[in-house]
Motif scaffolding. Structure first.
Motif, PDB file in Angstrom:
ATOM      1  N   ALA A   1      -7.010   0.405   4.851  1.00  0.00           N
ATOM      2  CA  ALA A   1      -7.658   0.150   6.151  1.00  0.00           C
ATOM      3  C   ALA A   1      -6.613   0.059   7.264  1.00  0.00           C
ATOM      4  O   ALA A   1      -6.869   0.466   8.410  1.00  0.00           O
TER       5      ALA A   1
ATOM      6  N   ARG B   1      -5.753   3.564   8.170  1.00  0.00           N
ATOM      7  CA  ARG B   1      -6.894   4.153   8.903  1.00  0.00           C
ATOM      8  C   ARG B   1      -6.849   3.743  10.369  1.00  0.00           C
ATOM      9  O   ARG B   1      -7.071   4.541  11.274  1.00  0.00           O
ATOM     10  N   GLU B   2      -6.537   2.464  10.611  1.00  0.00           N
ATOM     11  CA  GLU B   2      -6.469   1.925  11.974  1.00  0.00           C
ATOM     12  C   GLU B   2      -5.383   2.645  12.787  1.00  0.00           C
ATOM     13  O   GLU B   2      -5.584   3.004  13.939  1.00  0.00           O
TER      14      GLU B   2
ATOM     15  N   PRO C   1      -6.237   7.540  12.237  1.00  0.00           N
ATOM     16  CA  PRO C   1      -7.583   7.960  11.804  1.00  0.00           C
ATOM     17  C   PRO C   1      -7.657   9.428  11.385  1.00  0.00           C
ATOM     18  O   PRO C   1      -8.645   9.846  10.768  1.00  0.00           O
TER      19      PRO C   1
ATOM     20  N   ARG D   1      -6.259  11.810   5.631  1.00  0.00           N
ATOM     21  CA  ARG D   1      -7.176  11.610   4.506  1.00  0.00           C
ATOM     22  C   ARG D   1      -6.536  10.557   3.605  1.00  0.00           C
ATOM     23  O   ARG D   1      -5.359  10.717   3.221  1.00  0.00           O
ATOM     24  N   ILE D   2      -7.274   9.516   3.251  1.00  0.00           N
ATOM     25  CA  ILE D   2      -6.649   8.403   2.513  1.00  0.00           C
ATOM     26  C   ILE D   2      -7.311   8.201   1.151  1.00  0.00           C
ATOM     27  O   ILE D   2      -8.525   8.000   1.053  1.00  0.00           O
TER      28      ILE D   2
ATOM     29  N   GLY E   1     -10.996   1.236   3.622  1.00  0.00           N
ATOM     30  CA  GLY E   1     -10.331   2.109   4.596  1.00  0.00           C
ATOM     31  C   GLY E   1     -10.071   3.492   4.019  1.00  0.00           C
ATOM     32  O   GLY E   1      -9.813   4.454   4.742  1.00  0.00           O
TER      33      GLY E   1
ATOM     34  N   ASP F   1     -10.927   7.083   1.887  1.00  0.00           N
ATOM     35  CA  ASP F   1     -12.058   8.017   1.723  1.00  0.00           C
ATOM     36  C   ASP F   1     -12.494   8.047   0.265  1.00  0.00           C
ATOM     37  O   ASP F   1     -13.668   8.208  -0.033  1.00  0.00           O
TER      38      ASP F   1
ATOM     39  N   ARG G   1     -19.124   5.574   8.435  1.00  0.00           N
ATOM     40  CA  ARG G   1     -18.086   5.955   7.464  1.00  0.00           C
ATOM     41  C   ARG G   1     -18.563   5.687   6.041  1.00  0.00           C
ATOM     42  O   ARG G   1     -19.469   4.878   5.813  1.00  0.00           O
TER      43      ARG G   1
ATOM     44  N   THR H   1     -17.121   5.588   1.642  1.00  0.00           N
ATOM     45  CA  THR H   1     -16.032   5.613   0.666  1.00  0.00           C
ATOM     46  C   THR H   1     -16.634   5.865  -0.697  1.00  0.00           C
ATOM     47  O   THR H   1     -17.579   5.171  -1.094  1.00  0.00           O
TER      48      THR H   1
END
Ligand code: ADP
Ligand code: F6P
Length: 472
Positions: A150, A153-154, A157, A160-161, A190, A192, A228, A230
């Motif tokens: 996360a 991601r912050e 953005p 790709r995580i 956070g 994907d 979003r 996950t």
């Protein structure tokens, strides 16, 4: 290898694949880091273009500059002495580790540890954000870095995580003991895609999200509420089985394996245990069962011998010190009571070995004893079946991730039940050769067909396709 400013493929794990040691004269040496994560990810990362591995280099204080090793670009992250105590030894290995392994020893919680865990995760996230090229693939590893997805991601953005858990994910009834449990779940969300060793681990995670975050979960996809998503699913890790197989069949390793047997007095049956010296690995239970089999004269130390490799691990933590004392006392007691002159009933080795020596041990052993009380996967089981003789035998705990794939063909055991563990060890030793050959053939095929490259490919395909499932 070029040294670009940013990378298309960035992985982050608590440890780099090599540990730095500086002696009193200031000489720096590097050795291979312990554990399955390094075994697997080294094979995935070696020679990969545009890739960087972020992690701790094994000594506290200022981190060394980025460097290359074995065709990998490595970027060290610094840990202070306090962070090593609070983030690594404390929250990671004295709170999360026991909780995620069925509380085999009690978990300890200290508020200071959690703060350090957050700070170090933020440091990893910042380094990932600095190094990732636009729309890069970022792959975060293991329980030490559950907040990082996360945080990345912050900061970024666009990337790709993915995150992969090398250890089990506990049932919600245990997970909910963890201070800051909701933050941890949001940290993971956070990403994907989240990869777990077993379907049961992914289900435990999804159940925790539902129960503690009250989010909507559809199948294996968490809907965050802000649009979003996950996906969480099982992607069982493996080894570089073809490479290991080749090495195991090289003349050099075969000769070394024969020498090992000779040095042990050419026993009729060589039993082998290879583990980090960790209370999750069931080493005490294994020794208890073996000691009782010798005491009852079911096994004769003139015919059978046990080699136990116990790699040093987390040596400043009390639970690991206690375990070391117990294991070494038991080994001494077994040898004192049962060893004939010149041929110990247990050969105990508390140190690291070069890869070829480990493989020679697997080749030499007639039976591998893999008896963890809980283990995410256990790559030693996969290494053994890849290397051993065609009539080798694997005693395997039901509580390993490996048991999901290797149950058929193994001598499956519940290590908590010493009586049945003893029976299983004897069954593996006494099984007819034809049966052992058929079982080992099956096990070896499973591991050769599902190697670490396939694992990495499956993970990255799932990450690319998330929240959908990949095509095949
Ligand atoms: P974990 O990750 O919990 O340590 P695994 O069984 O998944 O357990 O992986 C352990 C890895 O470390 C295997 O590749 C194994 O061969 C290697 N290993 C274990 N003990 C030693 C040792 N003493 N020296 C060198 N490598 C070791
Ligand atoms: O597999 C679990 C794990 O924590 C891995 O992350 C690592 O490879 C191994 O155990 C060794 O642990 P540590 O990094 O604490 O020595």
């Amino acid at each position: 290898m070029p040294d670009p400013d940013t990378f298309d493929f960035v992985i982050a794990a608590n440890r780099l694949p090599v540990d730095q040691t500086t002696d009193d004269a200031g000489n720096v040496t590097f050795s291979r880091s312990p554990g399955g994560l390094v075994t697997a990810m080294e094979s995935v990362m070696r020679g990969r273009e545009g890739a960087a591995w972020i992690g701790w280099a094994g000594e506290t204080g200022e981190p060394p500059a980025p460097f290359e090793d074995s065709e990998m670009y490595l970027v060290p992250i610094g840990l202070s002495d306090d962070e090593h105590v609070d983030y690594y030894e404390g929250f990671s290995n004295d709170s999360i580790w026991p909780l995620y392994h069925d509380v085999i020893v009690p978990a300890t919680f200290k508020r200071r540890w959690r703060t350090a865990y957050e700070r170090v995760n933020q440091r990893f996230a910042q380094k990932i954000a600095d190094l990732a090229a636009p729309e890069a693939t970022v792959w975060v590893h293991d329980y030490q870095l559950q907040l990082a997805p996360a945080m990345v991601r912050e900061l970024r953005p666009d990337v790709r995580i993915g995150w992969f858990n090398h250890i089990p994910f506990p049932p919600v009834e245990l997970f909910m003991q963890l201070p800051g449990r909701e933050d941890l779940l949001w940290g993971l969300l956070g990403a994907d895609f989240l990869g777990f060793q077993r379907a049961a681990d992914a289900e435990n995670f999804l159940r925790s999200c539902r129960r503690l975050l009250h989010v909507h979960v559809r199948g294996d996809v968490v809907q965050h509420g802000d649009g979003r998503t996950t996906r969480a699913a099982a992607v069982p890790i493996s080894i570089d089985s073809h490479d290991v197989y080749e090495l195991a069949h090289s003349d050099k390793v075969r000769e070394r394996a024969a020498q090992i047997r000779k040095d042990l007095g050419n026993p009729q049956k060589l039993l082998l245990g290879v583990d980090r010296l960790d209370y999750t690995k069931g080493i005490r239970h294994r020794l208890k069962a073996y000691g009782e089999l010798l005491a009852e004269k079911t096994l004769d130390p003139a015919d059978v011998t046990l080699v136990q490799v116990a790699t040093p691990s987390r040596e400043r933590l009390q639970a690991y010190r206690t375990l070391r004392g117990q294991v070494e006392q038991t080994v001494g007691q077994i040898n004192g009571e049962y060893s004939p002159i010149g041929s110990p009933a247990v050969t105990y080795m508390h140190r690291s070995f070069p890869r070829e020596e480990m493989i020679a041990l697997f080749v030499a052993a007639d039976v591998a004893l893999v008896t963890p009380l809980r283990d995410g996967m256990n790559l030693v089981a996969k290494e053994y079946v890849t290397c051993c003789a065609d009539d080798g035998a694997l005693v395997l705990s039901e509580f390993t991730g490996a048991a999901t794939e290797l149950a058929r063909g193994s001598f499956l055991c519940n290590p908590h039940d010493i009586r049945s563990l003893k029976k299983t060890i004897v069954a593996a030793i006494d099984a007819p050769e034809k049966e052992r050959r058929a079982q080992m053939k099956r096990l070896r095929k499973v591991v050769l067909d599902n190697d670490v490259q396939k694992w990495a490919g499956s993970f990255l395909d799932a990450l690319k396709a998330a929240p959908e499932r990949p095509a095949s």
